[in-house]
Design a protein around this motif. Sequence first.
Motif, PDB file in Angstrom:
ATOM      1  N   LEU A   1      -7.399  34.923  43.592  1.00 42.46           N
ATOM      2  CA  LEU A   1      -8.511  33.991  43.805  1.00 42.46           C
ATOM      3  C   LEU A   1      -8.211  33.014  44.939  1.00 42.46           C
ATOM      4  CD1 LEU A   1      -9.597  33.342  40.116  1.00 42.46           C
ATOM      5  CD2 LEU A   1     -10.788  34.729  41.838  1.00 42.46           C
ATOM      6  N   ILE A   2      -6.961  32.617  45.079  1.00 49.14           N
ATOM      7  CA  ILE A   2      -6.568  31.768  46.215  1.00 49.14           C
ATOM      8  C   ILE A   2      -6.749  32.540  47.515  1.00 49.14           C
ATOM      9  CG2 ILE A   2      -4.569  30.692  47.353  1.00 49.14           C
ATOM     10  CD1 ILE A   2      -5.746  28.938  45.154  1.00 49.14           C
ATOM     11  N   LEU A   3      -6.415  33.814  47.515  1.00 45.57           N
ATOM     12  CA  LEU A   3      -6.620  34.657  48.697  1.00 45.57           C
ATOM     13  C   LEU A   3      -8.111  34.755  49.042  1.00 45.57           C
ATOM     14  CD1 LEU A   3      -5.533  36.707  50.802  1.00 45.57           C
ATOM     15  CD2 LEU A   3      -5.788  38.454  49.026  1.00 45.57           C
ATOM     16  N   ILE A   4      -8.948  34.956  48.043  1.00 39.62           N
ATOM     17  CA  ILE A   4     -10.395  35.004  48.273  1.00 39.62           C
ATOM     18  C   ILE A   4     -10.877  33.676  48.850  1.00 39.62           C
ATOM     19  CG2 ILE A   4     -12.658  35.113  47.150  1.00 39.62           C
ATOM     20  CD1 ILE A   4     -11.454  37.161  45.198  1.00 39.62           C
ATOM     21  N   ARG A   5     -10.389  32.567  48.313  1.00 46.18           N
ATOM     22  CA  ARG A   5     -10.791  31.246  48.812  1.00 46.18           C
ATOM     23  C   ARG A   5     -10.395  31.075  50.272  1.00 46.18           C
ATOM     24  NH1 ARG A   5      -8.435  26.081  49.228  1.00 46.18           N
ATOM     25  NH2 ARG A   5      -9.961  24.392  49.006  1.00 46.18           N
TER      26      ARG A   5
ATOM     27  N   LEU B   1     -17.935  36.540  38.956  1.00 49.39           N
ATOM     28  CA  LEU B   1     -17.692  36.494  37.514  1.00 49.39           C
ATOM     29  C   LEU B   1     -17.273  37.877  37.000  1.00 49.39           C
ATOM     30  CD1 LEU B   1     -17.737  35.085  34.761  1.00 49.39           C
ATOM     31  CD2 LEU B   1     -20.193  35.585  34.666  1.00 49.39           C
ATOM     32  N   GLY B   2     -17.979  38.917  37.432  1.00 49.68           N
ATOM     33  CA  GLY B   2     -17.621  40.278  37.028  1.00 49.68           C
ATOM     34  C   GLY B   2     -16.234  40.666  37.510  1.00 49.68           C
ATOM     35  N   PHE B   3     -15.904  40.277  38.729  1.00 54.67           N
ATOM     36  CA  PHE B   3     -14.580  40.563  39.269  1.00 54.67           C
ATOM     37  C   PHE B   3     -13.496  39.886  38.441  1.00 54.67           C
ATOM     38  CE2 PHE B   3     -10.975  39.262  41.817  1.00 54.67           C
ATOM     39  CZ  PHE B   3     -10.517  40.489  42.269  1.00 54.67           C
TER      40      PHE B   3
ATOM     41  N   TYR C   1     -15.939  26.836  42.216  1.00 47.58           N
ATOM     42  CA  TYR C   1     -14.997  27.487  41.304  1.00 47.58           C
ATOM     43  C   TYR C   1     -13.637  27.681  41.985  1.00 47.58           C
ATOM     44  CZ  TYR C   1     -12.946  31.049  38.269  1.00 47.58           C
ATOM     45  OH  TYR C   1     -12.105  31.763  37.445  1.00 47.58           O
ATOM     46  N   LEU C   2     -13.664  28.211  43.198  1.00 44.85           N
ATOM     47  CA  LEU C   2     -12.410  28.480  43.893  1.00 44.85           C
ATOM     48  C   LEU C   2     -11.671  27.194  44.257  1.00 44.85           C
ATOM     49  CD1 LEU C   2     -13.524  31.460  46.155  1.00 44.85           C
ATOM     50  CD2 LEU C   2     -12.232  31.551  44.002  1.00 44.85           C
TER      51      LEU C   2
ATOM     52  N   MET D   1      -0.374  41.470  41.191  1.00 46.45           N
ATOM     53  CA  MET D   1      -0.689  40.138  41.665  1.00 46.45           C
ATOM     54  C   MET D   1      -1.423  39.393  40.542  1.00 46.45           C
ATOM     55  SD  MET D   1      -3.087  39.024  44.926  1.00 46.45           S
ATOM     56  CE  MET D   1      -1.850  39.002  46.186  1.00 46.45           C
ATOM     57  N   ARG D   2      -1.007  38.152  40.322  1.00 47.08           N
ATOM     58  CA  ARG D   2      -1.684  37.342  39.310  1.00 47.08           C
ATOM     59  C   ARG D   2      -3.103  37.021  39.772  1.00 47.08           C
ATOM     60  NH1 ARG D   2       1.476  32.147  38.061  1.00 47.08           N
ATOM     61  NH2 ARG D   2       0.976  31.899  40.240  1.00 47.08           N
ATOM     62  N   LEU D   3      -3.984  36.851  38.823  1.00 51.03           N
ATOM     63  CA  LEU D   3      -5.392  36.603  39.121  1.00 51.03           C
ATOM     64  C   LEU D   3      -5.575  35.347  39.965  1.00 51.03           C
ATOM     65  CD1 LEU D   3      -8.383  37.186  38.916  1.00 51.03           C
ATOM     66  CD2 LEU D   3      -8.356  36.295  36.578  1.00 51.03           C
ATOM     67  N   LEU D   4      -4.907  34.269  39.620  1.00 50.72           N
ATOM     68  CA  LEU D   4      -5.071  33.037  40.390  1.00 50.72           C
ATOM     69  C   LEU D   4      -4.610  33.219  41.836  1.00 50.72           C
ATOM     70  CD1 LEU D   4      -4.063  30.241  37.852  1.00 50.72           C
ATOM     71  CD2 LEU D   4      -6.347  31.073  38.443  1.00 50.72           C
ATOM     72  N   ASP D   5      -3.559  33.999  42.039  1.00 46.10           N
ATOM     73  CA  ASP D   5      -3.097  34.271  43.401  1.00 46.10           C
ATOM     74  C   ASP D   5      -4.174  34.998  44.198  1.00 46.10           C
ATOM     75  OD1 ASP D   5      -0.622  33.088  42.855  1.00 46.10           O
ATOM     76  OD2 ASP D   5       0.283  35.000  42.276  1.00 46.10           O
TER      77      ASP D   5
END
Length: 103
Positions: free
Chosen positions: A7-11, A32-34, A90-91, A1-5
Amino acid sequence: MRLLDYLILIRRDMIAGRFGMHLGEPDVDRLLGFVTGYHACQVVNGIDDVEYGRFRDWLRDVKHEFPPEGWAAKYLRDCGGNHEQAIRKYLDFVAEFVALSTK
């Protein structure tokens, strides 16, 4: 899974009140560490996540929101020390970039 994908899931989960299932309590340093670790893992495994690189460039060059001190320190300061608001900021930029990229 791409990082931005991811991050969208986290959002999405953060909006639904389920941020903790990803990183526990909202903490800018954890996110940030993640992000740093996820990206480093991609690099080590030969995955060239071009979109994440474009996002970072866009955040720096277009939004002027990626200062030398890094987004985490800036957003935490901008949000008066509120980690949840800083993470959401950020998200939200991630979501804005993804929306622009899919047009």
